[in-house]
Design a protein around this motif. Sequence first.
Motif, PDB file in Angstrom:
ATOM      1  N   ASP A  57       0.829  -1.203   0.000  1.00  0.00           N
ATOM      2  CA  ASP A  57       0.000   0.000   0.000  1.00  0.00           C
ATOM      3  C   ASP A  57       0.866   1.257   0.000  1.00  0.00           C
ATOM      4  N   LEU A  58       2.038   1.182   0.663  1.00  0.00           N
ATOM      5  CA  LEU A  58       2.949   2.327   0.657  1.00  0.00           C
ATOM      6  C   LEU A  58       3.588   2.490  -0.719  1.00  0.00           C
ATOM      7  N   LEU A  59       3.979   1.370  -1.312  1.00  0.00           N
ATOM      8  CA  LEU A  59       4.574   1.427  -2.657  1.00  0.00           C
ATOM      9  C   LEU A  59       3.554   1.916  -3.681  1.00  0.00           C
ATOM     10  N   ARG A  60       2.295   1.502  -3.513  1.00  0.00           N
ATOM     11  CA  ARG A  60       1.254   1.921  -4.456  1.00  0.00           C
ATOM     12  C   ARG A  60       1.008   3.426  -4.354  1.00  0.00           C
ATOM     13  N   ALA A  61       1.039   3.946  -3.124  1.00  0.00           N
ATOM     14  CA  ALA A  61       0.881   5.392  -2.949  1.00  0.00           C
ATOM     15  C   ALA A  61       2.034   6.136  -3.606  1.00  0.00           C
ATOM     16  N   PHE A  62       3.254   5.626  -3.429  1.00  0.00           N
ATOM     17  CA  PHE A  62       4.446   6.242  -4.004  1.00  0.00           C
ATOM     18  C   PHE A  62       4.374   6.255  -5.533  1.00  0.00           C
ATOM     19  N   VAL A  63       4.085   5.100  -6.137  1.00  0.00           N
ATOM     20  CA  VAL A  63       4.015   5.014  -7.594  1.00  0.00           C
ATOM     21  C   VAL A  63       2.870   5.874  -8.127  1.00  0.00           C
ATOM     22  N   SER A  64       1.767   5.927  -7.394  1.00  0.00           N
ATOM     23  CA  SER A  64       0.630   6.738  -7.841  1.00  0.00           C
ATOM     24  C   SER A  64       0.975   8.220  -7.847  1.00  0.00           C
ATOM     25  N   VAL A  65       1.699   8.690  -6.843  1.00  0.00           N
ATOM     26  CA  VAL A  65       2.127  10.086  -6.817  1.00  0.00           C
ATOM     27  C   VAL A  65       3.015  10.380  -8.025  1.00  0.00           C
ATOM     28  N   ILE A  66       3.934   9.447  -8.323  1.00  0.00           N
ATOM     29  CA  ILE A  66       4.849   9.656  -9.447  1.00  0.00           C
ATOM     30  C   ILE A  66       4.092   9.631 -10.771  1.00  0.00           C
ATOM     31  N   ASP A  67       3.252   8.610 -10.955  1.00  0.00           N
ATOM     32  CA  ASP A  67       2.592   8.440 -12.245  1.00  0.00           C
ATOM     33  C   ASP A  67       1.521   9.491 -12.511  1.00  0.00           C
ATOM     34  N   LEU A  68       0.815   9.911 -11.462  1.00  0.00           N
ATOM     35  CA  LEU A  68      -0.269  10.867 -11.644  1.00  0.00           C
ATOM     36  C   LEU A  68       0.182  12.304 -11.437  1.00  0.00           C
ATOM     37  N   GLY A  69       1.378  12.486 -10.898  1.00  0.00           N
ATOM     38  CA  GLY A  69       1.972  13.809 -10.847  1.00  0.00           C
ATOM     39  C   GLY A  69       1.563  14.693  -9.700  1.00  0.00           C
ATOM     40  N   ALA A  70       0.801  14.164  -8.735  1.00  0.00           N
ATOM     41  CA  ALA A  70       0.373  15.003  -7.616  1.00  0.00           C
ATOM     42  C   ALA A  70      -0.173  14.134  -6.493  1.00  0.00           C
TER      43      ALA A  70
END
Length: 304
Positions: free
Chosen positions: A10-23
């Motif tokens: 869940d932490l990795l998913r939050a990290f990748v989501s911030v990177i991929d979605l830009g915010a």
Amino acid sequence: MRNFINFQTDLLRAFVSVIDLGAYTKAGDALGRTQPAISLQIRRLEELVGAPVIKQVGRSLTLTSEGEMLLSYAREMLRLNDEAASYFNRSKIAGVLRIGLPNDYAVAFLQGVITEYTSQHPGISLEIHCGWSADILDRLRADELDLAVAMVNNERSQYLSRSWIERPIWAAAEAARFDLGTGVPLAAHPEGCAYRARMIQSLDAAQIRWRVAYTGSGIAGLQNAVVNGLGVSALTRYTMLPGMRVLDDSDGFPALAEIRVGLFYKHPRLSDAGIRLVNHIVARLDEAGVSGDPVRRPIELDRQ
């Protein structure tokens, strides 16, 4: 006794989501969480890493060196996690997948890999969009594509999952012979094509004269021009056709610089069908021995 560090998905998913979605807020919207909750997850992840993974520079967010390294691992860990989850949740895979392919791959190896996948899952419909790598990545960024294959350069590595090296080869008609002293006729895509640039750079470095004898944006036209003896071109091993032969230093042709090609997607935007397709592509790349590590470059993000 060894102390193990466990990176929660869940932490990795939050990290990748911030990177991929830009915010942060966009990542929160995708994951059903608030912006403060996403920020907290990033801090917890940084505690596990033992160093910051994202830093703020002015109004932009930038990955630290540790963040760049973590992003590569995080994408792979989430891909495997979602592959396992998909296996044990054997619901019917269906939907539309929008895929961007560069011109040279539109009729080659990866198209075969992708269509093989859809033949195994008849509930999936494909929309394949071909074009220049820069345009394909722009469409992925605008959420007009689900995943893309494109050339990797130093400036545009956001959303990169896997990359591999292609070594272009000189291709000519089997019966064609060329006098390097009078100049080499080239069959090439229009200006801006990485293959065209490498042909010109290679010939200029070897002080071999050249001229563009054929230009066209489609790979089929380029292949026909080569087979019919109009000129030589830089192709990949997947786009060589019967009636062509490879030219090398024994023919007086210098080696062409390699090209890095990448698989790009926004992980939080992918459906189950998209995740399974990514896993299928990665498996086929591994089998073919062409997969490699992502190029890690700084990525600037907007905090919103």
